[in-house]
Design a protein around this motif. Structure first.
Motif, PDB file in Angstrom:
ATOM      1  N   UNK A  87       0.826  -1.195   0.000  1.00 40.78           N
ATOM      2  CA  UNK A  87       0.000   0.000   0.000  1.00 40.78           C
ATOM      3  C   UNK A  87       0.869   1.257   0.000  1.00 40.78           C
ATOM      4  N   UNK A  88       1.888   1.280   0.838  1.00 37.80           N
ATOM      5  CA  UNK A  88       2.777   2.452   0.910  1.00 37.80           C
ATOM      6  C   UNK A  88       3.438   2.716  -0.442  1.00 37.80           C
ATOM      7  N   UNK A  89       3.853   1.670  -1.105  1.00 40.14           N
ATOM      8  CA  UNK A  89       4.493   1.805  -2.423  1.00 40.14           C
ATOM      9  C   UNK A  89       3.511   2.423  -3.426  1.00 40.14           C
ATOM     10  N   UNK A  90       2.281   1.925  -3.436  1.00 41.10           N
ATOM     11  CA  UNK A  90       1.269   2.451  -4.362  1.00 41.10           C
ATOM     12  C   UNK A  90       0.873   3.877  -3.997  1.00 41.10           C
ATOM     13  N   UNK A  93       3.436   6.169  -5.407  1.00 38.93           N
ATOM     14  CA  UNK A  93       3.230   6.321  -6.851  1.00 38.93           C
ATOM     15  C   UNK A  93       2.050   7.246  -7.134  1.00 38.93           C
ATOM     16  N   UNK A  94       0.976   7.078  -6.359  1.00 35.60           N
ATOM     17  CA  UNK A  94      -0.219   7.915  -6.546  1.00 35.60           C
ATOM     18  C   UNK A  94       0.112   9.387  -6.314  1.00 35.60           C
ATOM     19  N   UNK A  95       0.835   9.666  -5.250  1.00 37.99           N
ATOM     20  CA  UNK A  95       1.184  11.053  -4.946  1.00 37.99           C
ATOM     21  C   UNK A  95       2.054  11.651  -6.050  1.00 37.99           C
ATOM     22  N   UNK A  96       3.003  10.879  -6.552  1.00 33.61           N
ATOM     23  CA  UNK A  96       3.849  11.356  -7.648  1.00 33.61           C
ATOM     24  C   UNK A  96       3.014  11.645  -8.894  1.00 33.61           C
ATOM     25  N   UNK A  97       2.069  10.768  -9.194  1.00 29.86           N
ATOM     26  CA  UNK A  97       1.210  10.975 -10.369  1.00 29.86           C
ATOM     27  C   UNK A  97       0.310  12.197 -10.188  1.00 29.86           C
ATOM     28  N   UNK A  98      -0.192  12.384  -8.986  1.00 31.68           N
ATOM     29  CA  UNK A  98      -1.051  13.546  -8.736  1.00 31.68           C
ATOM     30  C   UNK A  98      -0.247  14.844  -8.892  1.00 31.68           C
ATOM     31  N   UNK A  99       0.982  14.846  -8.423  1.00 33.99           N
ATOM     32  CA  UNK A  99       1.831  16.029  -8.606  1.00 33.99           C
ATOM     33  C   UNK A  99       2.072  16.284 -10.099  1.00 33.99           C
TER      34      UNK A  99
END
Length: 150
Positions: A87-90, A93-99
């Motif tokens: 979950x932490x890994x995903x 990734x989600x935060x990077x994509x949102x940025x």
């Protein structure tokens, strides 16, 4: 005793995930407000928001990682620990994509004639949907495995 500790950690984990979702919402709302300040853009205000959001995510992640270690080391639940690690890994990734999406939205706003900006936004939204689906699957697995204690 261990069962009580495990239940409390599971409960706290769910609370932290809820806090994380609220933080994403604040981040999105703040970015929308930032975009409304175009064309001058109130970057100082947005920079402060990003700083606060970063601190919030960092605090949540630190506590989630502590819980992950407790699941594995103290409570002998490596299955739950593994779900949290995935979950932490995903989430990262989600935060990077949102940025990246936020930058793409600003670029699209600044260059409305550039179709590539819209394509990038579409692509990033699709990637975020895939990450959210993976996160949902991980949370389902966590829920299933954690309910075995009842």
């Amino acid at each position: 005793m261990v069962s009580t500790d495990l239940k409390a950690l599971i409960q706290r984990f769910y609370q932290l995930q809820s806090e994380r979702l609220e933080t994403y919402q604040l981040f999105e709302e703040g970015h929308e407000a930032y975009l409304r300040t175009a064309p001058q853009y109130d970057f100082d205000h947005y920079k402060q928001l990003v700083h606060e959001i970063t601190q919030a995510f960092s605090g949540i992640s630190k506590e989630v990682l502590d819980i992950k270690e407790k699941f594995h080391q103290q409570l002998d639940r490596p299955d739950l620990s593994e779900h949290v690690e995935k979950l932490q890994c995903k989430e990262k990734q989600k935060l990077e994509l949102i940025a990246q999406l936020q930058l793409a939205r600003q670029n699209a706003q600044d260059h409305p004639e550039d179709d590539a900006c819209q394509e990038k936004i579409h692509h990033l939204k699709h990637e975020i949907i895939k990450i959210k689906e993976a996160l949902s699957d991980i949370m389902q697995d966590f829920k299933y495995d954690s309910e075995e204690i009842d």
